[in-house]
Design an enzyme around this catalytic site. Structure first.
Site, PDB file in Angstrom:
ATOM      1  N   GLU A 137      -9.355  12.930   7.882  1.00  0.00           N
ATOM      2  CA  GLU A 137      -9.409  14.200   7.015  1.00  0.00           C
ATOM      3  C   GLU A 137     -10.516  14.963   7.245  1.00  0.00           C
ATOM      4  O   GLU A 137     -10.935  16.269   7.368  1.00  0.00           O
ATOM      5  CB  GLU A 137      -8.659  14.212   5.711  1.00  0.00           C
ATOM      6  CG  GLU A 137      -7.309  13.720   5.574  1.00  0.00           C
ATOM      7  CD  GLU A 137      -7.179  13.352   4.007  1.00  0.00           C
ATOM      8  OE1 GLU A 137      -6.786  14.234   3.313  1.00  0.00           O
ATOM      9  OE2 GLU A 137      -7.428  12.219   3.798  1.00  0.00           O
ATOM     10  N   ASP A 184       0.825  -1.014  -0.046  1.00  0.00           N
ATOM     11  CA  ASP A 184       0.128  -0.220   0.212  1.00  0.00           C
ATOM     12  C   ASP A 184       1.058   1.080   0.024  1.00  0.00           C
ATOM     13  O   ASP A 184       1.750   1.137   0.708  1.00  0.00           O
ATOM     14  CB  ASP A 184      -0.942   0.019   1.303  1.00  0.00           C
ATOM     15  CG  ASP A 184      -2.023   1.077   1.194  1.00  0.00           C
ATOM     16  OD1 ASP A 184      -2.601   1.253   0.150  1.00  0.00           O
ATOM     17  OD2 ASP A 184      -2.346   1.745   2.237  1.00  0.00           O
ATOM     18  N   ARG A 218      -6.988   3.904  13.694  1.00  0.00           N
ATOM     19  CA  ARG A 218      -6.040   4.978  13.949  1.00  0.00           C
ATOM     20  C   ARG A 218      -5.460   5.007  15.127  1.00  0.00           C
ATOM     21  O   ARG A 218      -4.296   5.574  15.438  1.00  0.00           O
ATOM     22  CB  ARG A 218      -6.761   6.572  13.428  1.00  0.00           C
ATOM     23  CG  ARG A 218      -7.475   6.613  12.040  1.00  0.00           C
ATOM     24  CD  ARG A 218      -6.526   6.541  10.917  1.00  0.00           C
ATOM     25  NE  ARG A 218      -6.846   6.766   9.614  1.00  0.00           N
ATOM     26  CZ  ARG A 218      -6.066   6.795   8.701  1.00  0.00           C
ATOM     27  NH1 ARG A 218      -4.938   6.151   8.637  1.00  0.00           N
ATOM     28  NH2 ARG A 218      -6.828   6.834   7.459  1.00  0.00           N
ATOM     29  N   GLU A 266     -10.146   4.427   3.944  1.00  0.00           N
ATOM     30  CA  GLU A 266      -9.191   4.856   3.172  1.00  0.00           C
ATOM     31  C   GLU A 266      -9.672   4.591   1.649  1.00  0.00           C
ATOM     32  O   GLU A 266      -9.660   3.442   1.232  1.00  0.00           O
ATOM     33  CB  GLU A 266      -7.794   4.372   3.354  1.00  0.00           C
ATOM     34  CG  GLU A 266      -7.199   5.118   4.684  1.00  0.00           C
ATOM     35  CD  GLU A 266      -5.857   4.639   4.660  1.00  0.00           C
ATOM     36  OE1 GLU A 266      -5.216   5.551   5.662  1.00  0.00           O
ATOM     37  OE2 GLU A 266      -4.869   3.897   3.929  1.00  0.00           O
ATOM     38  N   GLN A 311      -2.976   2.536  15.295  1.00  0.00           N
ATOM     39  CA  GLN A 311      -1.897   2.613  14.215  1.00  0.00           C
ATOM     40  C   GLN A 311      -1.050   3.709  14.960  1.00  0.00           C
ATOM     41  O   GLN A 311       0.181   3.833  14.716  1.00  0.00           O
ATOM     42  CB  GLN A 311      -2.354   3.186  13.066  1.00  0.00           C
ATOM     43  CG  GLN A 311      -1.384   3.749  11.971  1.00  0.00           C
ATOM     44  CD  GLN A 311      -2.155   4.397  10.581  1.00  0.00           C
ATOM     45  OE1 GLN A 311      -3.330   4.405  10.973  1.00  0.00           O
ATOM     46  NE2 GLN A 311      -1.163   4.815   9.739  1.00  0.00           N
ATOM     47  N   THR A 358      -8.587  -5.475   4.181  1.00  0.00           N
ATOM     48  CA  THR A 358      -8.369  -4.502   3.212  1.00  0.00           C
ATOM     49  C   THR A 358      -9.670  -4.868   2.175  1.00  0.00           C
ATOM     50  O   THR A 358      -9.292  -6.098   1.490  1.00  0.00           O
ATOM     51  CB  THR A 358      -7.100  -4.499   2.297  1.00  0.00           C
ATOM     52  OG1 THR A 358      -6.146  -4.138   3.484  1.00  0.00           O
ATOM     53  CG2 THR A 358      -7.095  -3.621   1.302  1.00  0.00           C
ATOM     54  N   GLU A 403      -8.988   4.331  -1.852  1.00  0.00           N
ATOM     55  CA  GLU A 403      -7.902   3.831  -2.899  1.00  0.00           C
ATOM     56  C   GLU A 403      -8.488   3.192  -4.208  1.00  0.00           C
ATOM     57  O   GLU A 403      -9.456   2.696  -4.469  1.00  0.00           O
ATOM     58  CB  GLU A 403      -6.838   3.225  -2.020  1.00  0.00           C
ATOM     59  CG  GLU A 403      -6.592   3.794  -0.620  1.00  0.00           C
ATOM     60  CD  GLU A 403      -5.674   3.091   0.074  1.00  0.00           C
ATOM     61  OE1 GLU A 403      -4.714   2.197  -0.714  1.00  0.00           O
ATOM     62  OE2 GLU A 403      -5.359   3.147   1.248  1.00  0.00           O
ATOM     63  N   LYS A 409      -3.567  -1.740  10.314  1.00  0.00           N
ATOM     64  CA  LYS A 409      -3.796  -2.061   9.014  1.00  0.00           C
ATOM     65  C   LYS A 409      -4.191  -3.270   8.717  1.00  0.00           C
ATOM     66  O   LYS A 409      -4.826  -3.677   7.453  1.00  0.00           O
ATOM     67  CB  LYS A 409      -2.741  -1.208   8.002  1.00  0.00           C
ATOM     68  CG  LYS A 409      -2.423  -0.074   8.316  1.00  0.00           C
ATOM     69  CD  LYS A 409      -3.429   0.884   7.358  1.00  0.00           C
ATOM     70  CE  LYS A 409      -2.955   2.290   7.082  1.00  0.00           C
ATOM     71  NZ  LYS A 409      -3.889   3.063   6.460  1.00  0.00           N
ATOM     72  N   HIS A 452      -3.617  14.386   0.858  1.00  0.00           N
ATOM     73  CA  HIS A 452      -3.679  13.353   2.010  1.00  0.00           C
ATOM     74  C   HIS A 452      -2.492  13.614   2.801  1.00  0.00           C
ATOM     75  O   HIS A 452      -2.800  13.784   4.030  1.00  0.00           O
ATOM     76  CB  HIS A 452      -3.745  12.155   1.592  1.00  0.00           C
ATOM     77  CG  HIS A 452      -4.122  11.047   2.704  1.00  0.00           C
ATOM     78  ND1 HIS A 452      -5.150  11.125   3.657  1.00  0.00           N
ATOM     79  CD2 HIS A 452      -3.208  10.150   2.900  1.00  0.00           C
ATOM     80  CE1 HIS A 452      -4.743  10.202   4.598  1.00  0.00           C
ATOM     81  NE2 HIS A 452      -3.836   9.366   4.212  1.00  0.00           N
ATOM     82  N   ASP A 506      -8.883   0.539   2.408  1.00  0.00           N
ATOM     83  CA  ASP A 506      -7.807  -0.146   3.209  1.00  0.00           C
ATOM     84  C   ASP A 506      -8.353   0.633   4.651  1.00  0.00           C
ATOM     85  O   ASP A 506      -7.916   1.482   5.145  1.00  0.00           O
ATOM     86  CB  ASP A 506      -6.615   0.579   2.888  1.00  0.00           C
ATOM     87  CG  ASP A 506      -5.313   0.122   3.577  1.00  0.00           C
ATOM     88  OD1 ASP A 506      -5.681  -1.320   3.818  1.00  0.00           O
ATOM     89  OD2 ASP A 506      -4.465   0.478   3.974  1.00  0.00           O
TER      90      ASP A 506
END
Length: 406
Positions: free
Chosen positions: A355, A121, A232, A194, A235, A252, A196, A248, A128, A228
């Site tokens: 975000e 990834d 948080r 996420e 992480q 996925t 993607e 993570k 971002h 994905d």
């Protein structure tokens, strides 16, 4: 160029017409439990192996229960198979033989279309990366010093790449807020998405031989959508000094349809201007540009919350593949790499909740009156995308959906 027309009613007006023809793997009631390669045309799925036999052409690569044999065959075969499928679905003489092999999309179950070998990834959106830098390092330069010199990425867990519709179980792990003296253990409180785009590798490469930018098309078979999922808080505590791990690796999600690279010729665009000259092995200014004009939409519980533009990505998939192999690492059939979160310059184009809510400080308001900072149990996230096709057509990618379970 004039796109050929299909004999299947309604297919020509669909994002899944003969200009697209994405590949997937399905099961259906007529042969319970038997996985088959299918090609989507309109709102139907063509049993590809049975179709080849019905028209009297070789079917071995299309008779498999996964796309991997076709992926391994390489680009000349990919082109040959795509040409044959287009011919079968546009030549009126094949209508009688193939019509019984078209199954309604609503009546099939879709599966992970290929066996994932390795998963990488990336972190390729400048918007971002800049937003996260501003959130976590206020008052400092938002981008790390290496960001504009190389496509940053990490190796993920291939075994937890799952097909759209697979429930996402809220992961557990260690968490430590800045105000906590010691870490605690439990379910993540900051589950994120996420948005993607993923790239599926077909033809392998030789160990010790980098894949140069001009060989991207030789190795990449097609494109799909990716979510994905990210914990948080897990992480944030674990990623220093070696990067993402348990935050993570729990899931996925990918869309079930792999859009062939050849279906995206009209979507190719020049990537954004770069204010740092890349090293020669990453310099694509004199070759084929592999920016892609894909328009994504993210929906939370059915409500659109973001529309990320893939054309804004700083690093292209070709540069990512080249960087991934420049040290001599080899490619295997079924390797899979994703773009990293796609975010544009405007708030409504941010591809992750961290975000969109500015790390929880600005909650999203949903039509039912509730708000979200991060995902709650029962929440469902769906990502869709389209791209421009030939002669004004639209290329569809389907969707990648996941629902959070406790």
């Amino acid at each position: 160029m004039t796109t050929p027309r299909s004999w299947l009613a309604g297919a020509d007006d669909s994002p899944f017409g003969v200009h697209n023809l994405p590949y997937g793997v399905f099961t259906a009631a007529d042969r319970p439990g038997v996985r088959r390669i299918g090609v989507r045309i309109g709102e139907s799925v063509l049993d590809a192996g049975a179709a080849a036999r019905a028209v009297g052409e070789p079917s071995v690569l299309l008779d498999a229960d996964t796309l991997n044999p076709l992926l391994a065959a390489g680009r000349p075969v990919w082109t040959e198979v795509r040409t044959a499928l287009t011919r079968w679905l546009t030549d009126e003489s094949h209508r009688a033989a193939l019509s019984p092999l078209l199954l309604p999309l609503a009546e099939v179950e879709l599966h992970l279309p290929f066996e994932v070998a390795d998963y990488v990834d990336f972190y390729a959106s400048e918007h971002h990366a800049t937003n996260l830098g501003r959130i976590f390092r206020p008052g400092s330069e938002p981008l790390t010093p290496n960001w504009k010199h190389l496509p940053i990425g990490y190796h993920g867990r291939a075994g937890t790449v799952v097909v759209s519709g697979t429930p996402v179980i809220r992961p557990q792990g260690q968490r430590k807020a800045p105000t906590d003296a010691v870490p605690s253990f439990g379910p993540t409180r900051r589950l994120d998405i996420e948005a993607e785009v993923g790239f599926v590798v077909g033809a392998p490469s030789v160990l010790g031989t980098p894949v140069t930018l001009d060989r991207f098309r030789e190795h990449v078979f097609g494109v799909c959508l990716v979510n994905d999922w990210s914990a948080r808080d897990i992480q944030a505590w674990e990623y220093v000094p070696l990067g993402p791990f348990l935050g993570k690796s729990f899931a996925t999600s990918v869309s079930p349809w792999i859009v062939p690279l050849d279906a995206l010729e009209q979507a190719r665009v020049t990537p954004p201007a770069r204010d740092v000259e890349p090293l020669p092995y990453l310099d694509d200014r004199g070759g084929e540009p592999w920016g892609l004009d894909l328009a994504l939409e993210v929906r939370l519980n059915g409500h659109p919350v973001s529309r990320p533009p893939f054309a804004s990505m700083y690093w292209t998939a070709a540069q990512q593949l080249t960087h991934m192999t420049v040290n001599g690492a080899s490619l295997r059939t079924g390797d899979f790499f994703a773009s990293g979160t796609i975010s544009g310059p405007e708030p409504e184009t941010r591809g992750a909740l961290i975000e969109l809510t500015w790390n929880g400080e600005e909650p999203l308001k949903l039509p039912d009156g509730t708000t979200r900072t991060f995902l709650e149990d029962g929440d469902e996230v769906t990502i869709t995308a389209t791209a421009p096709g030939p002669d004004g057509t639209v290329v569809g990618f389907g969707e990648v959906t996941g629902r959070v379970t406790p």
